[in-house]
Design an enzyme around this catalytic site. Structure first.
Site, mmCIF file in Angstrom:
data_model
loop_
_atom_site.group_PDB
_atom_site.id
_atom_site.type_symbol
_atom_site.label_atom_id
_atom_site.label_comp_id
_atom_site.label_asym_id
_atom_site.label_seq_id
_atom_site.Cartn_x
_atom_site.Cartn_y
_atom_site.Cartn_z
ATOM 1 N N LYS A 114 0.907 -0.926 0.036
ATOM 2 C CA LYS A 114 -0.104 -0.088 0.197
ATOM 3 C C LYS A 114 1.066 1.150 0.088
ATOM 4 O O LYS A 114 1.632 1.642 1.051
ATOM 5 C CB LYS A 114 -0.759 0.021 1.189
ATOM 6 C CG LYS A 114 -2.072 1.221 1.301
ATOM 7 C CD LYS A 114 -2.903 1.313 2.499
ATOM 8 C CE LYS A 114 -3.997 2.255 2.154
ATOM 9 N NZ LYS A 114 -3.558 3.315 2.030
ATOM 10 N N LYS A 130 -7.185 -3.299 3.709
ATOM 11 C CA LYS A 130 -5.787 -2.484 3.818
ATOM 12 C C LYS A 130 -5.603 -2.841 5.358
ATOM 13 O O LYS A 130 -6.354 -2.848 6.251
ATOM 14 C CB LYS A 130 -6.093 -1.137 3.552
ATOM 15 C CG LYS A 130 -7.207 -0.277 4.341
ATOM 16 C CD LYS A 130 -7.397 1.199 3.830
ATOM 17 C CE LYS A 130 -8.475 1.963 4.653
ATOM 18 N NZ LYS A 130 -8.784 3.161 4.179
HETATM 19 P P1 AMP Z 1 -7.025 5.132 2.054
HETATM 20 O O1 AMP Z 1 -6.848 6.258 1.851
HETATM 21 O O2 AMP Z 1 -6.561 4.499 3.421
HETATM 22 O O3 AMP Z 1 -8.507 4.423 2.115
HETATM 23 O O4 AMP Z 1 -6.676 3.859 1.088
HETATM 24 C C1 AMP Z 1 -6.928 3.659 -0.121
HETATM 25 C C2 AMP Z 1 -5.765 4.332 -1.264
HETATM 26 O O5 AMP Z 1 -4.625 3.594 -1.156
HETATM 27 C C3 AMP Z 1 -6.162 4.345 -2.588
HETATM 28 O O6 AMP Z 1 -7.184 5.241 -2.845
HETATM 29 C C4 AMP Z 1 -4.908 4.369 -3.329
HETATM 30 O O7 AMP Z 1 -4.488 5.854 -3.316
HETATM 31 C C5 AMP Z 1 -3.909 4.005 -2.326
HETATM 32 N N1 AMP Z 1 -3.164 2.785 -2.622
HETATM 33 C C6 AMP Z 1 -1.807 2.481 -2.486
HETATM 34 N N2 AMP Z 1 -1.186 1.404 -2.750
HETATM 35 C C7 AMP Z 1 -2.609 0.825 -3.337
HETATM 36 C C8 AMP Z 1 -2.743 -0.578 -4.028
HETATM 37 N N3 AMP Z 1 -1.699 -1.672 -4.002
HETATM 38 N N4 AMP Z 1 -4.291 -0.800 -4.363
HETATM 39 C C9 AMP Z 1 -5.082 -0.044 -4.376
HETATM 40 N N5 AMP Z 1 -4.897 1.273 -3.814
HETATM 41 C C10 AMP Z 1 -3.575 1.568 -3.267
#
Ligand code: AMP
Length: 567
Positions: free
Chosen positions: A252, A424
Site C-alpha cells: 500500500k 487494507k
Molecule cells: P485509504 O486512503 O487509506 O482509504 O487507502 C486507499 C488508497 O490507497 C487508494 O485510494 C490508493 O490511493 C492507495 N493505494 C496505495 N497502494 C495501493 C494498492 N496497491 N492498491 C490500491 N490502492 C492503493
C-alpha cells in the site's frame, strides 16, 4: 422554468428533513422539468453549476460576497458585515437587506433558471486582468434583479453552501423515482451509471430518454473519470486468510492515487476525488505516452514522490505538486515521481470491471512497458501463508510505505469503499484524516491568523462531523521548509469556508482534510464525539482527500479500545 419555482422547492427541502419526502419533492421537480432544462435543474438542486469533476471553481470568497451584497442592496459594507456577524449566513443577510430595499427600488425582472445558471457558470470562466471586479459586477447585477428569497439561494449557491440537505443519494433515488420504477433494480441502475459517469445531469437525462436499459448500457467514456474502488480496514492478516484463503497482497503505497485515461496521444490524470491534475504532472503524461502500449485504456496506480536515488519521499512532499498552478517544471525537477500501477478497467474497447483481480493484472502487464523505479506494477505476492504476508508487510513498512492491501483474487472492480474485496492493513497507531470544522483566532505571535483548529471526525449514521480535538502543533509560524504549512497559509485556505463566528470561536464548513498524528486517544466530555486526541500534531494537508474520506467516530472508538488493550 422560473427561478422562483426552484426557490419554492429549496424552501420545501429546507422544511422537510425526511429523506423520503426530499426524494419525492425532487422527483416531482424533475418530472415537470423540460429536457432542455433538466441537466441544469439537477445540478442547481445540489447547489452546483458544473459536474464536480470538471474542476471549475466559482472562486468567490466571503469578503467579495459581502462587497457584492453591499453594492446590490445599496448598503455600506460595514452594515453587511454586522448583519453577517449577527446572522451567520450571507444568504439570510442578503434576503433581509433586499427585503428592506424592496419598497424603494424598481420593479424586479423575472429570473429564469437558464439565465441564473449561465451567469453562475460565467463566474468560473472569468480570468485575466480585473477578474475580481468583473466577478463582483456580475454577482451584484444578478442580485439586483433577484427577489429577496431568490437572492438568498443565489448567494448560497455561489458560496457553495446551499444548506437544503440534499445528499447525492437523494438525487440518485429521485432520478429513479421520477423516470423509472421506485425499486432496487432502478436505483442500482442509476447508481451504476453515476459511478461510471459521475455527471448527475447527464444520467438524469439518459434515465428520462432511454430508461433503465439505457443506463445499464452506459460505458466508461475515456477522458471522463469513474468513481474508484476503495478498501475496508483489515483487522489482521490471520482473519483475512481465514475468510478468503489464498489472496493477492500488494504494497500500500503512500502517495496519490492516479486514474489515467489514454486515447491515442491524449492523456488525462484524475485523483481519487476525480479532480483533473493532468497539468500538474507533465512528467507522468510523458511517461504514459512513451510507455503505455495500447491505444486506449484506463489505468490506476499510486504516484509516489522519490528522491534522486528513487527512494520514496513522504506524502507531504508530493502533495506540493497536486494543486500547483505555477512553477510546474521546477516542481518536476525537484520532486520526481514514480508510479506503481495496480489496476486497469478499460483495455482498448474492452471494459474490464467484471474481470477478476488476476485477470485484470494480466491486462495491466500487457498494457504497459515497465521502466524500473519509475513506471512499474505494484509489488504483489499471491499466498495463503501468514508468515510470508507478515514478511511482506514489514518489507512495505521498511520501504516507508503505508502497509499492505490484501485483495481477494476473485474480486471484481466495484465502486466505493464498503464493497468487499480489498482490505487494507496499516499499523494501529496510525495517523487520522480529519476535517477542520472550527478554529479560534490566535493571539501574540499568531495574532491576525487562526491560531488553533478544531478537528472533526465523521458520524456515518448522520453524516455530521463531531469534534474530537484541538490542534495548534505542527503548523508553523515561519516557513523553514517547502513542506511547512504556516498559520497564515492555513488561515487563507480556511477563510472562505467560515460559516459563522463569535467572540470565542469560528465555525468552519468541513472541507479541508488534514492528516493528524497524536499521542493517545482519551474519553472527553468536552467534545461532542466523546473523545479527544491528546497532543494532536499537524502532519499534512490532504488535498487529495475529500470529506467523504474523513475517519469516522467508529474508527476512533476502535483505536481507543485497541489502545486500552495494549496498555
Ligand atoms: P485509504 O486512503 O487509506 O482509504 O487507502 C486507499 C488508497 O490507497 C487508494 O485510494 C490508493 O490511493 C492507495 N493505494 C496505495 N497502494 C495501493 C494498492 N496497491 N492498491 C490500491 N490502492 C492503493
Amino acid at each position: 422554468m422560473k427561478y422562483q419555482e426552484l426557490v419554492e422547492v429549496y424552501q420545501d427541502l429546507e422544511k422537510n428533513s425526511s429523506k423520503i419526502k426530499k426524494t419525492e419533492i425532487i422527483a416531482n421537480l424533475m418530472k415537470k422539468t423540460s429536457d432542455d432544462e433538466l441537466q441544469k435543474v439537477v445540478l442547481l438542486i445540489q447547489g452546483i453549476v458544473f459536474p464536480k469533476f470538471y474542476g471549475y471553481e466559482l472562486g468567490i470568497a466571503i469578503q467579495m460576497m459581502i462587497k457584492a451584497i453591499a453594492k446590490s442592496t445599496g448598503h455600506e459594507i460595514k452594515r453587511v458585515e454586522d448583519e453577517f456577524k449577527k446572522l451567520g449566513d450571507l444568504g439570510v443577510v442578503v434576503e433581509k437587506l433586499t427585503e428592506e430595499k424592496k419598497q424603494s427600488v424598481l420593479v424586479k425582472k423575472e429570473l429564469d433558471i437558464s439565465a441564473v445558471f449561465k451567469n453562475l457558470q460565467e463566474l468560473a470562466y472569468i480570468e485575466g486582468v480585473g477578474t475580481q471586479d468583473k466577478k463582483l459586477n456580475l454577482i451584484s447585477e444578478l442580485l439586483s434583479f433577484a427577489k429577496p428569497k431568490e437572492a438568498k439561494y443565489i448567494v448560497r449557491t455561489i458560496l457553495g453552501d446551499l444548506r437544503v440537505g440534499v445528499a447525492e443519494g437523494i438525487i440518485r433515488d429521485a432520478i429513479a423515482k421520477a423516470f423509472l420504477e421506485d425499486d432496487k433494480e432502478s436505483k442500482d441502475a442509476v447508481d451504476y451509471a453515476l459511478n461510471i459517469y459521475p455527471d448527475f445531469g447527464e444520467v438524469a437525462l439518459i434515465a428520462k430518454s432511454k430508461g433503465i436499459e439505457g443506463l445499464k448500457k452506459i460505458k466508461i467514456k475515456i477522458g471522463q473519470p469513474i468513481q474508484v474502488m476503495l478498501g475496508e480496514k483489515a483487522e489482521s492478516i490471520e482473519e483475512i486468510i481465514k475468510n478468503f484463503g489464498k489472496i493477492a497482497a500488494e504494497f500500500k503505497y503512500d502517495g496519490m492515487r492516479a486514474q489515467i485515461h489514454k486515447d491515442g496521444d491524449k492523456i488525462w490524470i484524475y485523483t481519487r476525488r476525480l479532480e483533473n491534475v493532468t497539468k500538474q504532472f507533465p512528467d507522468l503524461v510523458k511517461l504514459c505516452k512513451d510507455n503505455i502500449k495500447v491505444k486506449r485504456c484506463v489505468l490506476e496506480g499510486e504516484v509516489v514522490g522519490v528522491d534522486k536515488n528513487y527512494q520514496p519521499l513522504p506524502f507531504q512532499i508530493l502533495s506540493q505538486r497536486i494543486q500547483r498552478k505555477y512553477d510546474i517544471e521546477k516542481m518536476v525537477e525537484e520532486i520526481p515521481i514514480q508510479i506503481n500501477f495496480f489496476d486497469i478497467v478499460l483495455y482498448e474497447d474492452e471494459q474490464l470491471l467484471d474481470k477478476n483481480l488476476l485477470e485484470r493484472r494480466k491486462y495491466l502487464e500487457k498494457a504497459i512497458k515497465q521502466i524500473p523505479n519509475r513506471f512499474v506494477l505494484a509489488k504483489q505476492i499471491i499466498t495463503d501463508k501468514v508468515n510470508e504476508l507478515k514478511k511482506f508487510y514489514k518489507e512495505s513498512l521498511n520501504a516507508k510505505q503505508e502497509g499492505l492491501f490484501l485483495k481477494v483474487i476473485e474480486s471484481k472492480y466495484v465502486f466505493g469503499r464498503k464493497v468487499g474485496g480489498w482490505y487494507k492493513l496499516k499499523p494501529t497507531m496510525e495517523t487520522l484524516d480529519l476535517a477542520i470544522i472550527g478554529a479560534t483566532w490566535g493571539t501574540g505571535k499568531r495574532a491576525g491568523w487562526m491560531g488553533s483548529f478544531i478537528l472533526g471526525c465523521k458520524d456515518e449514521k448522520t453524516g455530521k462531523f463531531l469534534e474530537c480535538g484541538m490542534l495548534g502543533t505542527g503548523v508553523k509560524e515561519k516557513k523553514t521548509a517547502e513542506t511547512d504549512i504556516t498559520f497564515k497559509e492555513l488561515t487563507e485556505i480556511l477563510k472562505p469556508l467560515i460559516i459563522s463566528e463569535d467572540a470565542s470561536q469560528i465555525k468552519i464548513k468541513p472541507k479541508v482534510v488534514i492528516s493528524v498524528d497524536y499521542q493517545e486517544i482519551q474519553k472527553s466530555p468536552n467534545y461532542d464525539s466523546g473523545f479527544a486526541l491528546r497532543f494532536p500534531r499537524f502532519i499534512s494537508l490532504r488535498e487529495d482527500k475529500g470529506i467523504d474520506d474523513v475517519d469516522t467516530i467508529e474508527r476512533i472508538k476502535y483505536l481507543y479500545n485497541m489502545q486500552k488493550k495494549s496498555k
